[in-house]
Design an enzyme around this catalytic site. Structure first.
Site, PDB file in Angstrom:
ATOM      1  N   GLY A   1      15.977  -1.933  27.589  1.00 54.66           N
ATOM      2  CA  GLY A   1      16.614  -1.230  26.491  1.00 54.66           C
ATOM      3  C   GLY A   1      16.383   0.257  26.580  1.00 54.66           C
ATOM      4  O   GLY A   1      15.232   0.709  26.579  1.00 54.66           O
TER       5      GLY A   1
ATOM      6  N   ASP B   1      16.586  -1.549   6.655  1.00 47.26           N
ATOM      7  CA  ASP B   1      16.987  -2.254   7.873  1.00 47.26           C
ATOM      8  C   ASP B   1      17.648  -3.596   7.586  1.00 47.26           C
ATOM      9  O   ASP B   1      18.271  -4.184   8.476  1.00 47.26           O
ATOM     10  CB  ASP B   1      15.771  -2.485   8.776  1.00 47.26           C
TER      11      ASP B   1
ATOM     12  N   HIS C   1      13.403  35.867  15.581  1.00 44.42           N
ATOM     13  CA  HIS C   1      13.232  35.991  17.031  1.00 44.42           C
ATOM     14  C   HIS C   1      11.766  36.276  17.348  1.00 44.42           C
ATOM     15  O   HIS C   1      11.164  37.112  16.696  1.00 44.42           O
ATOM     16  CB  HIS C   1      14.099  37.139  17.550  1.00 44.42           C
TER      17      HIS C   1
END
Length: 462
Positions: free
Chosen positions: A179, A306, A439
């Site tokens: 898998g 689920d 940055h």
């Protein structure tokens, strides 16, 4: 069946995993009288057998890789090996701290916590080890377990599930992983970092096949560079013990041998024998069917996590549980846009995405209406400092919003929060481009990608 005759809860929840406990916490916060039933440990798969322990193993693997590679940063260090008992102690300490915190949360919200094996006994009751718990509404949240294939017996010895892999008392010298989805590539990554020889078997044509194809190809390139082997496009046929391990045979006759086989083909719903069908709850292949508000066909029963056929992610369970609690409390929650849910695979490098793939966008909007742009992390200062490679790919409806953000590279999971906002607020590239990103950060790469898509690239070629 004995009953607490004086108590009829507003909400009875069967299952204390992500979806169940989120519904309990939010429901109690909104004034509902809530009972939460769990047969194992509060927190469910995510906390004890999924998200948290696997990410702890992956971080330990990252530290091992950093020790091996320290010299390239001018740091003298040596890697002496993995103490797997100490790794498990670290992992278990993380779990323990979160578990105690969760228990405290449930107690502080005055949720009635019931430990035991529950079974739906009517549209308004759950039986728990000889006790009947009544509720005006029932929420089913019984989760999932690792799946296998017909004829492939997971024995916990040489043929393992992810549950077994999380407590394995050694680093296997070699492993075949059946898998190439999220679970498979995460264990492949961790075990390779620990020193194992790893081969991934995936029947579809790419690793992480639900991701954008560009992300899959980038991950495959990175895995090749790391020495993680994989075989794609041919399905599993059989597995057998050898004198020293396991032999796997594929449908084309090709064979692979290793010390252990990890079966990582996904997770199936926990619903058998729990009384769902007997009470008329509509089911399909073990899943409970629900509408966009998580309602089943039985008016007094909802389901989340689920157990239902939505994305198998803890944060989806949280959102679904909260939605149910708010609906029952009389609020008007908005249905979940599952395309707008951030998805992260925590291998090295990480794969993160939100929105739709380029292929899906072309299906929805038409091939001539979709624009895609790739920004290489080689142009990002912080990524160069970290020595990570990868890309950010943007998928845009022509002259319209960004409908997909797909990222590959170390720490990209930490950038998916802004990507989620970009997708869910239907931002135009020019709108994101005008925002100033710090940055040097990896987050800056998202800004740079949108600058390029808006037609004014900075640290990238036209």
């Amino acid at each position: 069946m004995a009953n607490d005759a004086s108590t009829v809860f507003d909400l009875v929840i069967l299952g204390g995993g992500s979806g169940g406990y989120a519904a309990a916490l939010r429901g109690a916060q909104l004034g509902l009288d809530v009972a939460l039933i769990e047969k194992n440990k509060l927190g469910g798969t995510c906390l004890h057998n999924g998200c948290i322990p696997t990410k702890a193993l992956l971080h330990a693997g990252e530290v091992a890789d950093q020790a091996r590679e320290a010299e390239q940063f001018g740091v003298k260090a040596s890697f002496e090996g993995i103490d797997i008992k100490a790794v498990h102690a670290y992992k278990d300490d993380v779990i323990s701290g979160l578990y105690k915190g969760l228990q405290g949360l449930v107690a502080s919200r005055k949720v009635t916590y019931i430990e035991g094996h529950g079974r739906l006994s009517s549209p308004t009751s759950v039986d728990v080890d000889g006790r009947r718990v009544e509720g005006r509404h029932i929420l089913l949240a019984t989760g999932s377990v690792p799946k296998s294939l017909p004829g492939l017996e997971i024995d916990g010895n040489r043929i393992l599930s992810s549950d077994h892999a999380l407590t394995l008392d050694r680093v296997p010298q070699s492993a075949i992983i059946l898998g190439g989805g999220v679970i498979g590539v995460e264990f492949a990554s961790a075990w390779k970092s620990f020193g194992a020889d790893v081969t991934v078997i995936e029947g579809l044509k790419h690793l992480v096949p639900v991701e954008d194809e560009n992300s899959s190809k980038l991950l495959e390139r990175a895995f090749r560079k790391r020495g993680i082997k994989f075989n794609l496009g041919t399905f599993f046929q059989s597995a057998e013990y050898t004198d020293s391990g396991v032999k796997v045979t594929l449908a084309d006759g090709k064979t692979f041998e290793a010390e252990v086989l990890l079966v990582a083909i996904g997770r199936g719903p926990v619903s058998a024998g729990l009384g769902y069908e007997e009470q008329g709850v509509a089911m399909e292949r073990g899943h409970v069917l629900v509408d966009e508000y998580m309602r089943t066909n039985v008016p007094t029963i909802s389901a989340v996590g689920d157990l239902v056929p939505t994305l198998q992610l803890a944060h989806v369970g949280f959102a679904e549980g909260i939605l149910v609690a708010e609906r029952l409390a009389g609020l008007k929650p908005v249905p979940i846009d599952y395309d707008g849910v951030p998805r992260v695979t925590y291998c090295h490098p990480e794969v993160a995405s939100v929105g739709v793939t380029e292929a899906k966008a072309k299906e929805i909007y038409g091939a001539d209406k979709v624009v895609a742009l790739k920004y290489n992390l080689a142009g990002n200062g912080k990524s160069k400092i970290l020595k990570t490679a990868g890309e950010i790919k943007l998928v845009q409806v022509k002259d319209g919003a960004v409908v997909g953000v797909h990222m590959v590279g170390d720490r990209m999971g930490e950038q998916v929060g802004e990507a989620q906002l970009i997708y869910n607020w239907e931002a135009l590239p020019a709108e994101v481009a005008q925002l100033i990103h710090a940055h040097p950060t990896q987050n800056e790469a998202l800004g740079e990608a949108h600058l390029a898509l808006a037609g004014k690239p900075l640290h990238s070629h036209d």
